[in-house]
Design an enzyme around this catalytic site. Structure first.
Site, short mmCIF file in Angstrom:
data_model
loop_
_atom_site.label_atom_id
_atom_site.label_comp_id
_atom_site.label_asym_id
_atom_site.label_seq_id
_atom_site.Cartn_x
_atom_site.Cartn_y
_atom_site.Cartn_z
N ALA A 79 0.85 -1.43 -0.10
CA ALA A 79 -0.01 -0.15 -0.07
C ALA A 79 0.96 1.44 -0.18
O ALA A 79 1.42 1.72 1.03
CB ALA A 79 -1.09 -0.13 1.15
N GLU A 138 -2.25 6.75 -2.33
CA GLU A 138 -3.05 7.54 -1.57
C GLU A 138 -3.96 8.38 -2.21
O GLU A 138 -3.58 8.75 -3.85
CB GLU A 138 -2.19 8.39 -0.36
CG GLU A 138 -1.61 7.50 0.28
CD GLU A 138 -0.79 8.62 1.42
OE1 GLU A 138 -0.84 9.66 1.21
OE2 GLU A 138 -0.35 7.85 2.35
N GLY A 146 -4.07 11.62 -2.72
CA GLY A 146 -3.29 12.65 -3.12
C GLY A 146 -1.85 12.28 -3.43
O GLY A 146 -1.27 13.16 -3.52
N GLY A 177 0.01 9.34 -5.80
CA GLY A 177 0.29 8.31 -7.03
C GLY A 177 1.49 8.13 -7.47
O GLY A 177 2.50 7.75 -6.79
N ASP A 226 13.28 -2.02 -8.20
CA ASP A 226 14.34 -2.50 -9.14
C ASP A 226 14.13 -4.18 -9.47
O ASP A 226 14.35 -4.74 -10.49
CB ASP A 226 15.66 -2.28 -8.54
CG ASP A 226 16.15 -0.86 -8.81
OD1 ASP A 226 15.25 -0.06 -9.32
OD2 ASP A 226 16.89 -0.38 -7.87
N GLY A 253 -11.12 -9.41 -34.83
CA GLY A 253 -12.45 -9.28 -34.45
C GLY A 253 -12.88 -9.81 -33.19
O GLY A 253 -13.97 -10.20 -32.95
N GLY A 254 -11.86 -10.08 -32.17
CA GLY A 254 -12.00 -10.85 -30.94
C GLY A 254 -12.39 -9.78 -29.95
O GLY A 254 -12.03 -9.71 -28.78
N GLU A 284 3.16 0.21 -10.30
CA GLU A 284 4.52 -0.10 -10.19
C GLU A 284 5.34 1.02 -10.97
O GLU A 284 6.36 0.80 -11.55
CB GLU A 284 4.93 -1.45 -10.71
CG GLU A 284 4.74 -2.34 -9.59
CD GLU A 284 5.56 -2.48 -8.51
OE1 GLU A 284 4.89 -2.16 -7.72
OE2 GLU A 284 6.50 -2.93 -8.39
N THR A 296 3.72 4.49 -14.01
CA THR A 296 3.01 4.48 -15.07
C THR A 296 4.40 4.43 -16.20
O THR A 296 5.41 4.55 -15.77
CB THR A 296 2.30 5.70 -15.45
OG1 THR A 296 3.15 7.10 -15.14
CG2 THR A 296 1.22 5.83 -14.16
C1 LIG Z 1 -6.00 -1.85 -10.65
C2 LIG Z 1 -4.82 -1.08 -9.89
C3 LIG Z 1 -4.05 -1.75 -9.06
C4 LIG Z 1 -3.14 -1.02 -8.30
N1 LIG Z 1 -2.55 -1.74 -7.05
C5 LIG Z 1 -1.61 -1.03 -6.28
C6 LIG Z 1 -0.92 -1.49 -5.24
O1 LIG Z 1 -1.00 -2.88 -5.26
N2 LIG Z 1 -0.39 -0.71 -4.35
C7 LIG Z 1 -0.43 0.55 -4.55
O2 LIG Z 1 0.29 1.21 -3.94
N3 LIG Z 1 -0.79 1.22 -5.63
C8 LIG Z 1 -1.54 0.42 -6.57
N4 LIG Z 1 -2.19 1.08 -7.85
C9 LIG Z 1 -1.94 2.47 -7.98
C10 LIG Z 1 -1.00 2.71 -9.09
O3 LIG Z 1 0.27 2.33 -8.66
C11 LIG Z 1 -1.16 4.16 -9.47
O4 LIG Z 1 -2.38 4.25 -10.10
C12 LIG Z 1 -0.01 4.79 -10.31
O5 LIG Z 1 1.08 4.96 -9.59
C13 LIG Z 1 -0.40 6.29 -10.77
O6 LIG Z 1 -0.96 7.06 -9.86
P1 LIG Z 1 -2.12 7.99 -10.12
O7 LIG Z 1 -3.27 6.84 -10.62
O8 LIG Z 1 -2.63 8.60 -8.90
O9 LIG Z 1 -1.94 8.79 -11.31
P2 LIG Z 1 -1.32 10.13 -11.20
O10 LIG Z 1 0.09 9.97 -10.57
O11 LIG Z 1 -2.28 11.45 -10.85
O12 LIG Z 1 -0.82 10.41 -12.66
C14 LIG Z 1 -1.88 10.64 -13.70
C15 LIG Z 1 -1.19 10.83 -15.06
O13 LIG Z 1 -0.21 11.73 -15.14
C16 LIG Z 1 0.75 11.19 -15.46
N5 LIG Z 1 2.12 11.89 -14.82
C17 LIG Z 1 2.33 12.03 -13.26
N6 LIG Z 1 3.43 12.43 -13.02
C18 LIG Z 1 4.13 12.89 -14.17
C19 LIG Z 1 5.42 13.54 -14.44
N7 LIG Z 1 6.08 13.89 -13.54
N8 LIG Z 1 5.73 13.46 -15.82
C20 LIG Z 1 4.78 13.06 -16.79
N9 LIG Z 1 3.57 12.54 -16.44
C21 LIG Z 1 3.36 12.50 -15.37
C22 LIG Z 1 0.85 9.69 -15.19
O14 LIG Z 1 2.07 8.89 -15.93
C23 LIG Z 1 -0.66 9.65 -15.48
O15 LIG Z 1 -0.61 9.23 -16.93
C24 LIG Z 1 -2.87 0.25 -8.29
C25 LIG Z 1 -3.88 1.15 -9.45
C26 LIG Z 1 -4.79 0.25 -10.11
C27 LIG Z 1 -5.58 0.98 -11.00
#
Ligand SMILES: Cc1cc2nc3c(=O)[nH]c(=O)nc-3n(C[C@H](O)[C@H](O)[C@H](O)COP(=O)(O)OP(=O)(O)OC[C@H]3O[C@@H](n4cnc5c(N)ncnc54)[C@H](O)[C@@H]3O)c2cc1C
Length: 399
Positions: free
Chosen positions: A134, A137, A139, A141, A252, A354-355, A376, A378
């Site tokens: 976890a 949060e 606020g 990501g 890593d 077409g799946g 892990e 984006t």
């Molecule tokens: C199904 C699912 C399972 C998950 N499992 C876990 C888990 O087990 N544990 C956990 O802790 N989290 C988990 N997550 C959370 C996931 O790791 C986050 O959603 C992810 O890190 C992105 O954070 P955010 O959604 O807040 O997007 P944001 O950080 O708000 O980003 C939104 C967009 O802006 C882009 N962006 C952000 N900062 C920058 C930057 N500096 N430069 C360029 N682009 C940027 C991002 O790439 C993204 O496209 C999960 C999410 C999902 C949907």
């Protein structure tokens, strides 16, 4: 030094076993648990026991545990160890179903974090837990330094307060590795990770998400309200200014695993598409240039080449981990390449065949693949890390 990226012969049995599980256990129940979101796939209990048995008897770690790095870095660059075998077996299992792999008991990302950074006493104590991870949060990501969950020392305990969202296996796991800050004003330096076991007063599961893909895997919101956790459950150094690099190092080891998941689901889609094309009279000829073949065959060849590039990058990142080499750059490259490839390839396969309907697993794989390019770190965050590493810039210099 040249790197031989053929699959080592000693992992053949493991890879074959993972393939049998993918084919015989995961595929037959794949659609059922996609439709029955939030229902626990009970078939996984037996498999998880099997993996436990392999861990107990084998010399290499299997599954999430396989990411622990050896202390012995004197390998002459020839070790094919737990990171590589885990990547290969996870890839093969995800050829069956990536959501079911994410739902496997005791194979959570928290288990990988424990394997990566726990000391020997903690490793023994948390040997049989199923740990989710976890960090995220409402606020915080991508910017994990912005987390607001706090940990305040009180005698032999820490008291945790905060909310975590999107926790994979957050409801089903029996422990969670929680990132919390000892001092929100100190940024990354004060972030620590804690193992919090289910049943600890003040720790509640609030709700589950309904999702686009990986529906067999539960994704939970967790709350910590004056949750008292033994200080002995802190992973790594308790000092502010020490240890963030340590918790980040988990990535890593785990990013190549997520890349392996992407490789598995993309390979499933490519294999299925090759079969569908063959059935439609379009054969792929590997001895003739793509430009002189049916357009669909040329598209398949292009996807296979893209897949191969992601595969080799992923093997390299895992192999480097096994040989004690710093691999942050390669781990992020592998995750970025494989995540993007899987998203594009699975959608292209839907397009070619077409799946699009429930009668084909291709539509499910296209939905399942997207998360592998998000969690892990984006796509954009992996590219940022790669750019920082290549240009020699710090996270403050390049954001
Ligand atoms: C199904 C699912 C399972 C998950 N499992 C876990 C888990 O087990 N544990 C956990 O802790 N989290 C988990 N997550 C959370 C996931 O790791 C986050 O959603 C992810 O890190 C992105 O954070 P955010 O959604 O807040 O997007 P944001 O950080 O708000 O980003 C939104 C967009 O802006 C882009 N962006 C952000 N900062 C920058 C930057 N500096 N430069 C360029 N682009 C940027 C991002 O790439 C993204 O496209 C999960 C999410 C999902 C949907």
């Amino acid at each position: 030094m040249t790197i031989n990226l053929e699959v080592p012969a000693k992992f053949k049995l493991l890879v074959d076993q993972a393939h049998q599980v993918a084919l015989g256990v995961f595929r037959p129940i794949s659609r059922r648990y996609d439709l029955a979101e939030h229902e626990y796939p009970k078939e996984l209990d037996m498999l998880a026991a099997l993996v436990d048995g392999m861990n107990d008897s084998g010399e290499q770690g299997t599954g999430a545990r396989g990411v622990r790095r050896s202390n012995d870095n004197d390998t002459d660059g020839v070790r094919n160890g737990g990171n590589l075998s885990t990547v290969l077996s996870v890839m093969e299992a995800c050829w069956g179903d990536v959501a079911l792999v994410l739902a496997m008991p005791r194979q959570g990302l928290g288990n990988a974090a424990i394997a990566s950074v726990a000391d020997d006493e903690q490793l023994a104590r948390f040997d049989r837990v199923w740990a989710s991870m976890a960090i995220t949060e409402p606020g915080a990501g991508s910017d994990s330094a912005a987390i607001r969950t706090t940990a305040v020392r009180d005698g032999d305990d820490y008291i945790l307060n905060g909310e975590k969202i999107f926790v994979t296996a957050g409801a089903r796991s029996n422990a969670v590795v929680v990132w919390a800050t000892l001092d929100p004003s100190k940024g990354r330096a004060a972030i620590k990770s804690f193992v919090v076991e289910k049943g600890t007063p003040g720790f509640t599961v609030e709700r589950l998400e309904h999702k686009l893909g990986i529906r067999a895997s539960d994704t939970a919101t967790l709350r910590f309200a004056d949750c008292r956790v033994p200080a002995a459950n802190l992973l790594g150094s308790p000092e502010v200014d020490e240890g963030f690099a340590g918790v980040m190092q988990t990535f890593d080891n785990t990013r190549p695993l997520v890349a392996a998941m992407a490789l598995g689901v993309a390979k499933a889609a490519i294999d299925e598409t090759r079969d569908v094309l063959r059935g439609a009279g379009v054969a792929v000829d590997y001895d003739r240039p793509a430009s002189r073949q049916h357009a669909a065959a040329a598209a398949l060849l292009a996807m296979e080449a893209d897949w191969e590039a992601a595969y080799l990058t992923t093997l390299e990142a895992a192999w480097m981990a096994d040989n004690g080499q710093p691999n942050s750059l390669q781990a992020s490259m592998a995750k970025a390449k494989a995540g993007r490839m899987a998203t594009e390839v699975t959608l292209r396969c839907v397009e070619l065949t077409g799946g699009y309907a429930e009668s084909s697993l291709l539509e499910k794989w296209a939905r399942d693949a997207k998360i592998l390019d998000i969690f892990e770190g984006t796509q954009q965050i992996q590219q940022l890390i790669v750019a920082r590493r290549l240009l020699g810039k710090s996270s403050a210099e390049l954001k």
